[in-house]
Enzyme design. Structure first.
Site, PDB file in Angstrom:
ATOM      1  N   GLY A 224      25.034  14.158 -28.216  1.00  0.00           N
ATOM      2  CA  GLY A 224      24.492  14.676 -26.955  1.00  0.00           C
ATOM      3  C   GLY A 224      25.074  13.933 -25.774  1.00  0.00           C
ATOM      4  N   ALA A 225      25.390  12.657 -26.006  1.00  0.00           N
ATOM      5  CA  ALA A 225      25.916  11.858 -24.898  1.00  0.00           C
ATOM      6  C   ALA A 225      27.288  12.393 -24.457  1.00  0.00           C
ATOM      7  CB  ALA A 225      26.000  10.401 -25.305  1.00  0.00           C
TER       8      ALA A 225
ATOM      9  N   GLY B 207       0.830  -1.206   0.000  1.00  0.00           N
ATOM     10  CA  GLY B 207       0.000   0.000   0.000  1.00  0.00           C
ATOM     11  C   GLY B 207       0.859   1.249   0.000  1.00  0.00           C
ATOM     12  N   GLY B 208       0.271   2.321   0.507  1.00  0.00           N
ATOM     13  CA  GLY B 208       0.992   3.595   0.531  1.00  0.00           C
ATOM     14  C   GLY B 208       2.267   3.520   1.344  1.00  0.00           C
TER      15      GLY B 208
HETATM   16  C1  HXC Z   1      -3.653  -4.524  11.402  1.00  0.00           C
HETATM   17  C2  HXC Z   1      -2.616  -6.352  10.505  1.00  0.00           C
HETATM   18  C3  HXC Z   1      -2.351  -5.633   9.310  1.00  0.00           C
HETATM   19  C4  HXC Z   1      -2.807  -4.286   9.234  1.00  0.00           C
HETATM   20  C5  HXC Z   1      -1.551  -7.608   9.093  1.00  0.00           C
HETATM   21  N1  HXC Z   1      -2.099  -7.564  10.316  1.00  0.00           N
HETATM   22  N2  HXC Z   1      -1.706  -6.440   8.454  1.00  0.00           N
HETATM   23  N3  HXC Z   1      -3.249  -5.796  11.533  1.00  0.00           N
HETATM   24  N4  HXC Z   1      -3.447  -3.779  10.314  1.00  0.00           N
HETATM   25  N5  HXC Z   1      -2.598  -3.529   8.168  1.00  0.00           N
HETATM   26  C6  HXC Z   1      -2.160  -8.636  11.314  1.00  0.00           C
HETATM   27  C7  HXC Z   1      -3.041  -9.776  10.920  1.00  0.00           C
HETATM   28  O1  HXC Z   1      -4.383  -9.521  11.286  1.00  0.00           O
HETATM   29  C8  HXC Z   1      -2.436 -10.918  11.731  1.00  0.00           C
HETATM   30  O2  HXC Z   1      -2.903 -10.801  13.057  1.00  0.00           O
HETATM   31  C9  HXC Z   1      -0.969 -10.587  11.730  1.00  0.00           C
HETATM   32  O3  HXC Z   1      -0.867  -9.206  11.416  1.00  0.00           O
HETATM   33  C10 HXC Z   1      -0.195 -11.363  10.696  1.00  0.00           C
HETATM   34  O4  HXC Z   1      -0.867 -11.208   9.441  1.00  0.00           O
HETATM   35  P1  HXC Z   1      -1.164 -12.431   8.482  1.00  0.00           P
HETATM   36  O5  HXC Z   1      -2.121 -11.955   7.475  1.00  0.00           O
HETATM   37  O6  HXC Z   1      -1.542 -13.633   9.298  1.00  0.00           O
HETATM   38  O7  HXC Z   1       0.289 -12.687   7.870  1.00  0.00           O
HETATM   39  P2  HXC Z   1       0.693 -13.117   6.399  1.00  0.00           P
HETATM   40  O8  HXC Z   1      -0.163 -14.264   5.968  1.00  0.00           O
HETATM   41  O9  HXC Z   1       2.155 -13.300   6.443  1.00  0.00           O
HETATM   42  O10 HXC Z   1       0.307 -11.900   5.474  1.00  0.00           O
HETATM   43  C11 HXC Z   1       0.944 -10.648   5.636  1.00  0.00           C
HETATM   44  C12 HXC Z   1       0.266  -9.554   4.791  1.00  0.00           C
HETATM   45  C13 HXC Z   1      -1.241  -9.514   5.094  1.00  0.00           C
HETATM   46  C14 HXC Z   1       0.464  -9.877   3.297  1.00  0.00           C
HETATM   47  C15 HXC Z   1       0.972  -8.255   5.096  1.00  0.00           C
HETATM   48  O11 HXC Z   1      -1.406  -9.477   6.522  1.00  0.00           O
HETATM   49  C16 HXC Z   1      -1.897  -8.325   4.491  1.00  0.00           C
HETATM   50  O12 HXC Z   1      -2.251  -8.354   3.302  1.00  0.00           O
HETATM   51  N6  HXC Z   1      -2.099  -7.305   5.311  1.00  0.00           N
HETATM   52  C17 HXC Z   1      -2.746  -6.095   4.852  1.00  0.00           C
HETATM   53  C18 HXC Z   1      -1.840  -5.330   3.937  1.00  0.00           C
HETATM   54  C19 HXC Z   1      -2.429  -4.021   3.537  1.00  0.00           C
HETATM   55  O13 HXC Z   1      -3.190  -3.947   2.562  1.00  0.00           O
HETATM   56  N7  HXC Z   1      -2.219  -2.999   4.383  1.00  0.00           N
HETATM   57  C20 HXC Z   1      -2.787  -1.722   4.247  1.00  0.00           C
HETATM   58  C21 HXC Z   1      -1.940  -1.031   3.225  1.00  0.00           C
HETATM   59  S1  HXC Z   1      -2.495   0.564   2.975  1.00  0.00           S
HETATM   60  P3  HXC Z   1      -3.071 -12.071  14.025  1.00  0.00           P
HETATM   61  O14 HXC Z   1      -3.756 -11.497  15.215  1.00  0.00           O
HETATM   62  O15 HXC Z   1      -3.910 -13.036  13.258  1.00  0.00           O
HETATM   63  O16 HXC Z   1      -1.694 -12.568  14.274  1.00  0.00           O
HETATM   64  C22 HXC Z   1      -1.458   1.453   3.822  1.00  0.00           C
HETATM   65  C23 HXC Z   1      -1.775   2.884   3.737  1.00  0.00           C
HETATM   66  C24 HXC Z   1      -0.595   3.701   4.023  1.00  0.00           C
HETATM   67  O17 HXC Z   1      -0.560   1.027   4.411  1.00  0.00           O
HETATM   68  C25 HXC Z   1      -0.922   5.056   3.590  1.00  0.00           C
HETATM   69  C26 HXC Z   1       0.285   5.841   3.375  1.00  0.00           C
HETATM   70  C27 HXC Z   1       0.022   6.931   2.405  1.00  0.00           C
END
Ligand code: HXC
Length: 518
Positions: free
Chosen positions: A408-409, A173-174
């Site tokens: 140019g290079a 994500g971001g």
């Molecule tokens: C809260 C989260 C989390 C999140 C993971 N966890 N991502 N908790 N917020 N963003 C937690 C899960 O619930 C889980 O909790 C533990 O972390 C491990 O995650 P798993 O999914 O079991 O691990 P894995 O299978 O290895 O997968 C990892 C992952 C997946 C690929 C990162 O968790 C995922 O897709 N997470 C979301 C990614 C995402 O889209 N994030 C938001 C991005 S947007 P438990 O309790 O079960 O252990 C963003 C905006 C930023 O970041 C903006 C900036 C401009």
């Protein structure tokens, strides 16, 4: 027990609870994925016994959570602090994936911004070790504001302290913009990946199947997107390489890079350099052989090795002093300048300029890559970045023209007229508006087409062009370069040029900033 005794006991209990959390919390889970824990990473990174953790006891923000739950652990999923690397002060943070997936909540973000601000104030590099699911979903907009503050701090510190990101798990994500804004990104094969939208979204929106690794793994970012500058097979090697890498950099923009004693009694006359450029001007050679012979033994640290390998960039040392190297690579695409090599070179040059690192250019370039693809993708805009970066840089700039310097290079690759300080050419240099074949085809189009033996005539004219125009002597006689040198003396010439440039001082007119073509 008196009051002081009670307080001390409470203090010890907290320490014990913290240690227990660190030692028990899902370490095996990390190891089973081929990853180290945040603590193991910090321990590997810093000189033994020098790391001082800050904010170890802070707990997550306690606003009500309507959706999901927030684990009330010490530290809120990130270790932050400072210590010494190779004896020098460095700040670092390491996200802990075992706590809510290393996700970034408000308090987690505040820990990071706190040490970002300290690093800036104290003029020390900062390293971010990332292993995180991104913005903490439960904390909503608070976590987004946390990311924004981190971005803002990176941008404000850019060009003042070196900022390095190490991706050791997901960056999705971001959140990817945090590493993208820093100076260099390290990644690990198989366990780290970065993407703006993950494979599921890609499938939903575009109906394309792709794995995490195929979408944003280390190899993809090192070879194709150029987002990752250095990749390694495991975390240990990544962190060791990072420590070595830091040894080339100053701690901040008002310091010079550290001088590293080299035990080699380098001979400054290197005869092997006379035999590197082949007699046949169309034959390739490896410019890295030139680099490795010229710089201090084993000191070349290549950056972005897999991305746009037609232009080599990296740091090296000359008599122990750091220099930045930019070199056309005749072995790949004849060393031509294309979009990727232009942006790669420009970014590297700007880093060197910001951090007082002299730039040494080895030139052998037939020109910019022609073609519809490059033109439509903006070679004009991107090539201009390289031009801009070279011209804008005020650090010492030295060029060695090894062979081709056409069109140019020739101008772009740090010519004297772009503010290059010293320009030397080997006798094999070909300096002209274009290569012999192109020049002859344009100037003698009619004569060749009307000739009874066009191939023979063309060969003759090409030879004549080489003798009369495409050599270094015209530029030498007219002062467009400083000197044609014996290749064996290259190191010696560079060293004396660097010495002469030691106190180089350039006054740049005041302005808010230039408008680099982006
Ligand atoms: C809260 C989260 C989390 C999140 C993971 N966890 N991502 N908790 N917020 N963003 C937690 C899960 O619930 C889980 O909790 C533990 O972390 C491990 O995650 P798993 O999914 O079991 O691990 P894995 O299978 O290895 O997968 C990892 C992952 C997946 C690929 C990162 O968790 C995922 O897709 N997470 C979301 C990614 C995402 O889209 N994030 C938001 C991005 S947007 P438990 O309790 O079960 O252990 C963003 C905006 C930023 O970041 C903006 C900036 C401009």
């Amino acid at each position: 027990m008196d009051l002081a005794g009670k307080a001390y006991k409470a203090f010890l209990e907290r320490q014990e609870a913290l240690e227990k959390q660190y030692s028990t919390k899902n370490a095996e889970k990390q190891h089973s994925k081929g990853k180290l824990t945040a603590h193991e990473r910090i321990t590997l990174l810093f000189d033994p016994g020098t790391f001082e953790e800050i904010d170890a006891f802070v707990t997550p923000a306690s606003q009500p959570v309507e959706f999901g739950k927030v684990e009330r652990t010490f530290g809120d999923g990130v270790i932050v602090g400072h210590g010494k690397i190779n004896g020098r002060l460095v700040f670092a943070y390491a996200q802990d994936f075992t706590i809510m997936g290393g996700s970034l909540g408000l308090v987690h973000s505040k820990k990071i911004t706190k040490i970002q601000e300290m690093a800036l104030k104290m003029g020390a590099p900062i390293i971010g070790m990332m292993d995180s699911g991104g913005a903490r979903i439960q904390e909503g907009v608070a976590s987004l504001s946390g990311y924004a503050s981190i971005f803002q701090n990176i941008i404000q510190s850019s060009g003042i302290i070196p900022q390095i990101s190490v991706i050791l798990g997901p960056a999705a994500g971001g959140a990817v913009y945090s590493p993208a804004l820093t100076d260099f990104v390290f990644m690990v094969n198989s366990t780290s990946y970065m993407f703006v939208t993950g494979p599921n979204v890609v499938k939903e929106v575009l109906n394309e199947e792709v794995s995490s690794d195929g979408l944003g793994g280390a190899e993809v970012h090192a070879r194709k997107s150029g987002v990752a500058h250095m990749i390694y097979d495991d975390e240990e090697n990544t962190i060791l390489a990072l420590k070595k890498f830091l040894s080339y950099l100053p701690s901040n923009n008002v310091e010079n890079p550290p001088i590293v004693e080299t035990n080699s009694n380098e001979n400054d006359i290197i005869e092997k350099l006379r035999d590197i450029v082949p007699d046949d001007p169309n034959k390739a050679y490896d410019v890295k052989d030139v680099i490795n012979l010229v710089v201090d033994k084993n000191s070349f640290f290549e950056t972005s090795e897999l991305f746009a390998p037609n232009l080599i960039t990296g740091f090296a040392r000359l008599k122990g002093k750091t220099i930045g190297i930019v070199a056309n690579q005749p072995k790949v695409l004849a060393g031509v300048l294309d979009i990727n090599s232009s942006t790669k070179g420009a970014r590297f040059i700007r880093f060197c300029d910001a951090f007082n690192i002299p730039i040494l250019t080895f030139e052998d370039v037939p020109g910019f890559l022609p073609g519809v693809d490059q033109e439509h993708a903006g070679i004009i805009r991107h090539g201009a970045k390289l031009l801009f970066a070279y011209s804008e840089a005020t650090v010492p700039k030295i060029t060695i023209i090894l062979r081709k310097a056409y069109g140019g290079a020739f101008i772009v690759m740090n010519s004297k007229f772009l503010g290059g300080d010293f320009s030397f050419a080997w006798p094999t240099a070909e300096i002209a508006v274009m290569g012999p074949d192109g020049a002859v085809a344009i100037l003698y189009k009619r004569e060749i087409s009307e000739s009874k033996n066009p191939a023979e005539l063309k060969k003759e004219l090409v030879k004549k062009y080489r003798d009369k125009i495409a050599n270094p002597f015209i530029a030498d006689e007219s002062g467009y370069i400083d000197e044609v040198i014996d290749p064996a003396l290259t190191r010696k010439k560079i060293l004396s040029a660097l010495e002469a440039l030691n106190n180089k001082w350039v006054k740049v007119p005041a302005r808010k900033h230039g408008n680099m073509p982006l």
